[in-house]
Write a protein that holds these residues in place. Structure first.
Motif, PDB file in Angstrom:
ATOM      1  N   MET A   1       0.838  -1.191   0.000  1.00 15.47           N
ATOM      2  CA  MET A   1       0.000   0.000   0.000  1.00 15.47           C
ATOM      3  C   MET A   1       0.879   1.249   0.000  1.00 15.47           C
ATOM      4  SD  MET A   1      -2.831  -1.544   0.076  1.00 15.47           S
ATOM      5  CE  MET A   1      -3.590  -3.065   0.596  1.00 15.47           C
ATOM      6  N   ASN A   2       0.368   2.332  -0.537  1.00  8.43           N
ATOM      7  CA  ASN A   2       1.126   3.570  -0.611  1.00  8.43           C
ATOM      8  C   ASN A   2       0.498   4.636   0.263  1.00  8.43           C
ATOM      9  OD1 ASN A   2       3.109   2.894  -2.504  1.00  8.43           O
ATOM     10  ND2 ASN A   2       1.649   3.135  -4.166  1.00  8.43           N
ATOM     11  N   SER A   3       1.343   5.516   0.763  1.00  6.34           N
ATOM     12  CA  SER A   3       0.897   6.748   1.370  1.00  6.34           C
ATOM     13  C   SER A   3       1.732   7.871   0.800  1.00  6.34           C
ATOM     14  CB  SER A   3       1.072   6.716   2.893  1.00  6.34           C
ATOM     15  OG  SER A   3       0.249   5.741   3.469  1.00  6.34           O
ATOM     16  N   LEU A   4       1.099   8.892   0.270  1.00  7.30           N
ATOM     17  CA  LEU A   4       1.851  10.029  -0.165  1.00  7.30           C
ATOM     18  C   LEU A   4       0.939  11.224  -0.225  1.00  7.30           C
ATOM     19  CD1 LEU A   4       2.870  10.921  -3.654  1.00  7.30           C
ATOM     20  CD2 LEU A   4       1.317   9.042  -3.586  1.00  7.30           C
ATOM     21  N   GLY A   5       1.523  12.401  -0.201  1.00 13.26           N
ATOM     22  CA  GLY A   5       0.690  13.582  -0.239  1.00 13.26           C
ATOM     23  C   GLY A   5       1.430  14.768  -0.777  1.00 13.26           C
ATOM     24  N   ALA A   6       0.841  15.940  -0.620  1.00 13.37           N
ATOM     25  CA  ALA A   6       1.424  17.152  -1.165  1.00 13.37           C
ATOM     26  C   ALA A   6       2.768  17.397  -0.520  1.00 13.37           C
ATOM     27  CB  ALA A   6       0.487  18.335  -0.897  1.00 13.37           C
ATOM     28  N   ARG A   7       3.786  17.557  -1.331  1.00  9.57           N
ATOM     29  CA  ARG A   7       5.126  17.715  -0.811  1.00  9.57           C
ATOM     30  C   ARG A   7       5.330  19.136  -0.328  1.00  9.57           C
ATOM     31  NH1 ARG A   7       8.612  16.822  -5.261  1.00  9.57           N
ATOM     32  NH2 ARG A   7       8.721  19.051  -5.547  1.00  9.57           N
ATOM     33  N   PHE A 244       7.174  10.947   5.382  1.00 13.10           N
ATOM     34  CA  PHE A 244       6.320  10.893   4.201  1.00 13.10           C
ATOM     35  C   PHE A 244       5.735   9.503   3.944  1.00 13.10           C
ATOM     36  CE2 PHE A 244       8.329  14.613   1.581  1.00 13.10           C
ATOM     37  CZ  PHE A 244       7.835  15.500   2.513  1.00 13.10           C
ATOM     38  N   GLY A 245       6.437   8.458   4.346  1.00 12.29           N
ATOM     39  CA  GLY A 245       5.992   7.112   4.007  1.00 12.29           C
ATOM     40  C   GLY A 245       6.253   6.125   5.119  1.00 12.29           C
ATOM     41  N   LEU A 246       5.377   5.097   5.246  1.00 11.21           N
ATOM     42  CA  LEU A 246       5.520   4.019   6.217  1.00 11.21           C
ATOM     43  C   LEU A 246       5.079   2.715   5.558  1.00 11.21           C
ATOM     44  CD1 LEU A 246       3.888   5.645   9.398  1.00 11.21           C
ATOM     45  CD2 LEU A 246       6.322   5.114   9.127  1.00 11.21           C
ATOM     46  N   VAL A 247       5.864   1.646   5.745  1.00  8.73           N
ATOM     47  CA  VAL A 247       5.455   0.315   5.321  1.00  8.73           C
ATOM     48  C   VAL A 247       5.943  -0.687   6.357  1.00  8.73           C
ATOM     49  CG1 VAL A 247       5.394   0.749   2.828  1.00  8.73           C
ATOM     50  CG2 VAL A 247       7.525   0.011   3.898  1.00  8.73           C
ATOM     51  N   VAL A 248       5.294  -1.855   6.372  1.00  7.99           N
ATOM     52  CA  VAL A 248       5.711  -2.949   7.249  1.00  7.99           C
ATOM     53  C   VAL A 248       5.908  -4.187   6.370  1.00  7.99           C
ATOM     54  CG1 VAL A 248       5.161  -4.367   9.247  1.00  7.99           C
ATOM     55  CG2 VAL A 248       4.436  -1.967   9.187  1.00  7.99           C
ATOM     56  N   SER A 301       8.149   8.266  -1.085  1.00 13.60           N
ATOM     57  CA  SER A 301       7.112   7.246  -0.913  1.00 13.60           C
ATOM     58  C   SER A 301       7.762   5.892  -0.719  1.00 13.60           C
ATOM     59  CB  SER A 301       6.175   7.204  -2.125  1.00 13.60           C
ATOM     60  OG  SER A 301       6.807   6.598  -3.238  1.00 13.60           O
ATOM     61  N   LEU A 302       7.015   4.973  -0.105  1.00 11.42           N
ATOM     62  CA  LEU A 302       7.449   3.598   0.103  1.00 11.42           C
ATOM     63  C   LEU A 302       6.327   2.650  -0.277  1.00 11.42           C
ATOM     64  CD1 LEU A 302       9.123   3.795   3.650  1.00 11.42           C
ATOM     65  CD2 LEU A 302      10.303   3.725   1.445  1.00 11.42           C
ATOM     66  N   ALA A 303       6.693   1.439  -0.679  1.00 11.22           N
ATOM     67  CA  ALA A 303       5.745   0.350  -0.901  1.00 11.22           C
ATOM     68  C   ALA A 303       6.489  -0.949  -0.618  1.00 11.22           C
ATOM     69  CB  ALA A 303       5.198   0.366  -2.322  1.00 11.22           C
ATOM     70  N   THR A 304       5.763  -2.015  -0.403  1.00 12.70           N
ATOM     71  CA  THR A 304       6.406  -3.300  -0.158  1.00 12.70           C
ATOM     72  C   THR A 304       5.591  -4.422  -0.768  1.00 12.70           C
ATOM     73  OG1 THR A 304       7.334  -4.765   1.527  1.00 12.70           O
ATOM     74  CG2 THR A 304       5.268  -3.632   2.080  1.00 12.70           C
ATOM     75  N   ASP A 305       6.303  -5.473  -1.212  1.00 13.60           N
ATOM     76  CA  ASP A 305       5.640  -6.715  -1.616  1.00 13.60           C
ATOM     77  C   ASP A 305       5.860  -7.795  -0.561  1.00 13.60           C
ATOM     78  OD1 ASP A 305       8.312  -7.374  -1.953  1.00 13.60           O
ATOM     79  OD2 ASP A 305       8.222  -7.477  -4.127  1.00 13.60           O
ATOM     80  N   GLY A 306       6.305  -7.376   0.617  1.00 14.91           N
ATOM     81  CA  GLY A 306       6.599  -8.292   1.705  1.00 14.91           C
ATOM     82  C   GLY A 306       8.074  -8.606   1.770  1.00 14.91           C
ATOM     83  N   THR A 307       8.648  -9.040   0.662  1.00 18.39           N
ATOM     84  CA  THR A 307      10.070  -9.388   0.623  1.00 18.39           C
ATOM     85  C   THR A 307      10.942  -8.156   0.492  1.00 18.39           C
ATOM     86  OG1 THR A 307       9.542 -11.499  -0.417  1.00 18.39           O
ATOM     87  CG2 THR A 307      11.809 -10.734  -0.604  1.00 18.39           C
ATOM     88  N   ASN A 308      10.563  -7.254  -0.390  1.00 18.78           N
ATOM     89  CA  ASN A 308      11.348  -6.053  -0.669  1.00 18.78           C
ATOM     90  C   ASN A 308      10.591  -4.808  -0.255  1.00 18.78           C
ATOM     91  OD1 ASN A 308      13.460  -7.504  -2.004  1.00 18.78           O
ATOM     92  ND2 ASN A 308      12.180  -7.609  -3.845  1.00 18.78           N
ATOM     93  N   VAL A 309      11.341  -3.744  -0.034  1.00 15.61           N
ATOM     94  CA  VAL A 309      10.776  -2.414   0.150  1.00 15.61           C
ATOM     95  C   VAL A 309      11.212  -1.573  -1.043  1.00 15.61           C
ATOM     96  CG1 VAL A 309      10.885  -0.282   1.510  1.00 15.61           C
ATOM     97  CG2 VAL A 309      10.645  -2.493   2.654  1.00 15.61           C
ATOM     98  N   TYR A 310      10.275  -0.860  -1.636  1.00 17.69           N
ATOM     99  CA  TYR A 310      10.538  -0.011  -2.790  1.00 17.69           C
ATOM    100  C   TYR A 310      10.327   1.443  -2.377  1.00 17.69           C
ATOM    101  CZ  TYR A 310       9.871  -4.508  -5.044  1.00 17.69           C
ATOM    102  OH  TYR A 310       9.965  -5.839  -5.385  1.00 17.69           O
ATOM    103  N   VAL A 350       5.255   4.584  -5.906  1.00 15.54           N
ATOM    104  CA  VAL A 350       5.755   3.322  -6.433  1.00 15.54           C
ATOM    105  C   VAL A 350       4.818   2.211  -5.994  1.00 15.54           C
ATOM    106  CG1 VAL A 350       7.273   3.014  -4.425  1.00 15.54           C
ATOM    107  CG2 VAL A 350       7.766   1.779  -6.546  1.00 15.54           C
ATOM    108  N   GLU A 351       4.642   1.214  -6.869  1.00 21.47           N
ATOM    109  CA  GLU A 351       3.808   0.062  -6.535  1.00 21.47           C
ATOM    110  C   GLU A 351       4.298  -1.163  -7.298  1.00 21.47           C
ATOM    111  OE1 GLU A 351       0.422  -1.607  -4.385  1.00 21.47           O
ATOM    112  OE2 GLU A 351       1.632   0.205  -4.197  1.00 21.47           O
ATOM    113  N   PRO A 352       4.701  -2.248  -6.583  1.00 21.89           N
ATOM    114  CA  PRO A 352       5.065  -3.493  -7.261  1.00 21.89           C
ATOM    115  C   PRO A 352       3.831  -4.363  -7.484  1.00 21.89           C
ATOM    116  CG  PRO A 352       5.550  -3.669  -4.923  1.00 21.89           C
ATOM    117  CD  PRO A 352       4.962  -2.300  -5.132  1.00 21.89           C
ATOM    118  N   ILE A 353       3.618  -4.797  -8.725  1.00 19.52           N
ATOM    119  CA  ILE A 353       2.454  -5.622  -9.065  1.00 19.52           C
ATOM    120  C   ILE A 353       2.874  -6.645 -10.112  1.00 19.52           C
ATOM    121  CG2 ILE A 353       0.094  -5.656  -9.956  1.00 19.52           C
ATOM    122  CD1 ILE A 353      -0.163  -2.709  -9.206  1.00 19.52           C
ATOM    123  N   GLY A 354       2.767  -7.919  -9.805  1.00 21.96           N
ATOM    124  CA  GLY A 354       2.939  -8.963 -10.801  1.00 21.96           C
ATOM    125  C   GLY A 354       4.271  -8.953 -11.511  1.00 21.96           C
TER     126      GLY A 354
END
Length: 788
Positions: A1-7, A244-248, A301-310, A350-354
């Motif tokens: 999931m992504n979180s981002l906003g006005a810089r 700006f961003g948080l992922v687990v 921004s940050l995103a994750t597919d579990g294994t990696n953080v982007y 950023v978003e990893p998909i497939g």
């Protein structure tokens, strides 16, 4: 999931740049769009193919789809629109939750002010249909900046600048029922200033932003709340600037990013990993490579597919507070960098998909990872797709030598918007295993009115109507080099979601029986030339030719029509115009070539000499030294020469250049090899007019590595006018010459469609670690290429 906003601070671009965003505009031309492809026999490579009779018919007329991971297509699917800006999105199943700054939503195709449904700063829509979900009806009294879901998808957490949600007081954090948008009872935490990032685990909601108080307790830009009660938890790491961003990821660490430079009082420049219970810092190696922080730089921004953080970033280059504007992938446990996309141009989401990593921003130079170079005027790509895995190395720039992802063929065109005044298009990307959703402030996509939100789908769920682009210079170049033979040449076109295009060569309007086919790979920034040799024709006969470009989805466009008369003369024999073996000794100059005449020098005569069987140039930092054979002039030149450097620097390198057509010492067509010690040689075709250089095409030659004294043979050919055809190749001197040209281009710039002279030059980059370099030249041969 992504979180981002006005810089904040907003990166204000010059208003003039808005007019320069032209590189990817869709051009409509004659006989273009989706059409049934005519028959022909495919050829497996983009090399010239010949045919003396019509090709047999075949139903397999389009090239095969690439083996790269499948991206969504560039098709614009009908999607709900908004009247403002989208800052963040999150996807749950087939539902996309959208937040930002807007007041209403309207259906796809509806003009602004028509069909409007009130939606204040948050909405939900269906990814399959693109329609607004009227059952989800929430509102915020100010902009939302970050959004995510609970792990089970039953709740939506939104953060931002608001103080009310659905008319009730909610200070910058709210939890909503994912079906209805109703506030979740009993969850009412609060922070005293802007919240921007949010991520939820089973029992905890983590929030980041610019606040200093949470639930009336001191917290330094990071806080955690009980998902059940909204109570503030003891988790209290401290960041010295905005988050700006948080992922687990699966490791369990809470990875935070932003413009902070310290985390828990220690150096963590732009990001770091935290224990999910205690808030203590954990090792995070990414900051050894990617470092953005301070007032003018951030990991955005940050995103994750579990294994990696982007992650993605922005920076003002002049500020010195950051080194990164592209995207990266890091191990979710250690933070070790897996790859960096060393593109320049701020990247916002950023978003990893497939197997694909999607990013949005305004990248304007991706040449370090094999993409488009910096152009003049600047060309922006607002949405980019790369591979999840590393596929190569950055060729230059801050991250030279570090692993890089592979660029994928996905080039939608997003117009910039006016809502924020920042001259941007998309700010957010999300999606599922079939669809991708882009959100931002764009008014159009692929020249189709579609404001603020657009979805795109994998081929199985898309109409697949985006085809090869019509180009004004998609024109047959017809010559008859031998009796009974016609050479058909052309500059390839490009397609926004297919790299490999098949070109059908149609003679005399016989579209059902093309005389041959050629398959070639191209992009919007690299459109090489291709050719086909049609033989067995009657000498003196006249024929027309048209070329059709087909993609894997059955879309097609065509060239203009060309006419040629078949010749009866034998092949022209190239005439030697100049030759120089440098088998003499000269101090303070180069003397003369025989044939070819005297060398005219620029850059100080003391920097030139002929010794040890070579013409030598000594170049200082950021200085060009050149030698021209001014008495040799023509529009056809085939220049072959051997060059090497005594100590090519590893940083910046030395650029050795052979000119096929130099006009009055200023305008020219040139072929350059960049020699950087221990690194692969790059080969570039360039046009220079009125002091401005434009790279027409470039290629790195992995098997050819520069080192002190390593000799490189360069051959460049410049032939014809309106257009001029340029070709080049380079190889290790003393080894067989490659059969095929390695780079090629066509150009019709008026100032260069006149005779010119061959020349040689050397340039030492201002970034080199050495102050001077000696470049040597030998075995020069210049012919007219058989043009006369």
């Amino acid at each position: 999931m992504n979180s981002l906003g006005a810089r904040t601070p907003h990166r204000v671009l010059l208003a003039a740049l808005a007019a320069l965003v032209v590189a990817l505009a869709v051009t409509v031309g004659p006989v273009t769009g989706r059409a049934a492809a005519a028959t022909g026999t495919p050829t497996p490579t983009p090399t010239p193919t010949s045919s003396s009779s019509p090709a047999p018919t075949s139903s397999a007329t389009a090239p095969a789809v690439s083996a790269d991971p499948a991206t969504v297509t560039a098709d614009v699917l009908p999607t709900v629109q908004i009247d403002g800006v989208v800052w963040a999105q999150t996807t749950v199943g087939n539902t996309v939750y959208v937040t930002g700054r807007f007041t209403s939503a309207r259906p796809a195709g509806a003009a602004a002010g028509t069909g409007e449904t009130p939606r204040r700063n948050i909405l939900a829509y269906d990814l399959v249909s693109g329609n607004l979900l009227t059952t989800f009806n929430a509102s915020l009294n100010a902009e939302g900046l970050g959004i995510t879901s609970s792990p089970d998808g039953s709740r939506i957490y939104v953060v931002g600048n608001f103080t009310q949600a659905n008319g009730d007081n909610r200070y910058r954090i709210a939890a909503l029922d994912a079906r209805t948008g109703a506030l979740v009872p009993g969850f009412n935490p609060q922070v005293d200033y802007r919240a921007r990032a949010v991520v939820a685990t089973g029992g905890t909601v983590y929030v980041g932003g610019q606040f200093s108080v949470a639930n009336k307790t001191a917290r330094s830009r990071l806080a955690a709340f009980s998902a059940a009660t909204g109570a503030l938890l003891p988790w209290a790491p401290a960041a010295d600037n905005e988050v700006f961003g948080l992922v687990v990821p699966d490791s369990g660490s809470v990875v935070a990013a932003g413009r902070f430079t310290t985390l828990n009082g220690a150096d963590h420049y732009g990001m770091g990993a935290l224990d999910p219970v205690t808030g203590a810092s954990r090792p995070w190696a990414a900051t050894d490579v990617v470092r953005n922080g301070g007032a003018d730089a951030a990991i955005y921004s940050l995103a994750t597919d579990g294994t990696n953080v982007y992650g993605t970033g922005y920076q003002y280059k002049s500020s010195g507070e950051g080194n990164f504007e592209g995207s990266f992938a890091a191990d979710g446990t250690t933070g070790r960098i897996r790859w960096v996309a060393g593109c320049t141009g701020d990247t916002y989401s950023v978003e990893p998909i497939g197997g694909v990593v999607y990013t949005v921003g305004h990248a304007h130079d991706c040449s370090p990872i094999g993409g488009w170079p910096q152009t003049e005027p600047w060309s922006y790509q607002r949405a980019v797709a790369t591979t999840v895995e590393a596929r190569g190395k950055n060729s230059k720039g801050t991250f030279a030598g570090k692993p890089s992802p592979g660029l994928l063929t996905w080039w939608p065109t997003l117009d910039v918007g006016t809502v924020t005044g920042q001259v941007q298009a998309a700010w957010s990307v999300t999606g599922n295993d079939r669809y991708v959703s882009l959100g931002g402030e764009f008014p159009k996509v692929n020249n189709v009115p579609q404001q603020g939100i657009v979805r795109m789908a994998l081929r199985a769920h898309a109409p697949n109507l985006e085809g090869p682009r019509y180009q004004a210079d998609f024109v047959p170049d017809l010559t008859s080099p031998a009796a009974g033979t016609v050479r058909v040449g052309w500059r390839t076109t490009w397609d926004p979601d297919n790299a490999d295009l098949r070109y059908r060569i149609v003679r005399d309007g016989q579209t059902e029986t093309p005389v041959g086919t050629v398959t070639a790979r191209s992009t919007w920034w690299n459109r090489p030339t291709a050719e086909f040799l049609d033989t067995g024709l009657a000498p003196g006969s006249t024929h027309t030719y048209r070329i059709y470009a087909d993609d894997a989805d059955g879309n097609s466009t065509n060239s203009t029509l060309g006419t040629v008369t078949v010749g009866a003369d034998p092949d022209p024999v190239p005439t030697t115009l100049a030759a120089d073996s440098f088998s003499r000794t000269v101090s303070g100059g180069w003397g003369g070539a025989s044939p070819g005449g005297s060398w005219s020098l620029a850059g100080g005569s003391s920097n030139f000499r002929v010794a040890s069987g070579a013409g030598q140039m000594t170049s200082a930092w950021n200085r060009l030294t050149s030698a021209t054979l001014g008495s040799v002039r023509g529009t056809g030149a085939d220049v072959a020469v051997t060059t090497w450097a005594d100590r090519p620097p590893a940083n910046g390198g030395v650029v050795a250049t052979a000119y096929g057509r130099r006009v009055d010492g200023d305008d020219d067509y040139r072929t350059s090899v960049r020699l950087k010690d221990g690194q692969a040689v790059s080969l570039t075709l360039t046009r220079k007019v009125a002091g401005k250089q434009t790279d027409l095409t470039s290629r790195t030659l992995p098997g050819l590595v520069a080192s002190p004294g390593a000799k490189v043979r360069v051959r460049t050919q410049v032939t014809g006018t309106n257009p001029t055809v340029l070709k080049a190749k380079a190889w290790a001197a003393g080894t067989p010459e490659p059969a095929d040209w390695q780079v090629s281009a066509t150009d019709a710039t008026p100032a260069l469609q006149v005779p010119g002279s061959p020349a040689l030059s050397a340039y030492l980059s201002s970034g080199a670690e050495t102050t001077t370099v000696r470049t040597s030249w030998d075995d020069l041969v210049v012919t007219d290429g058989g043009q006369g």
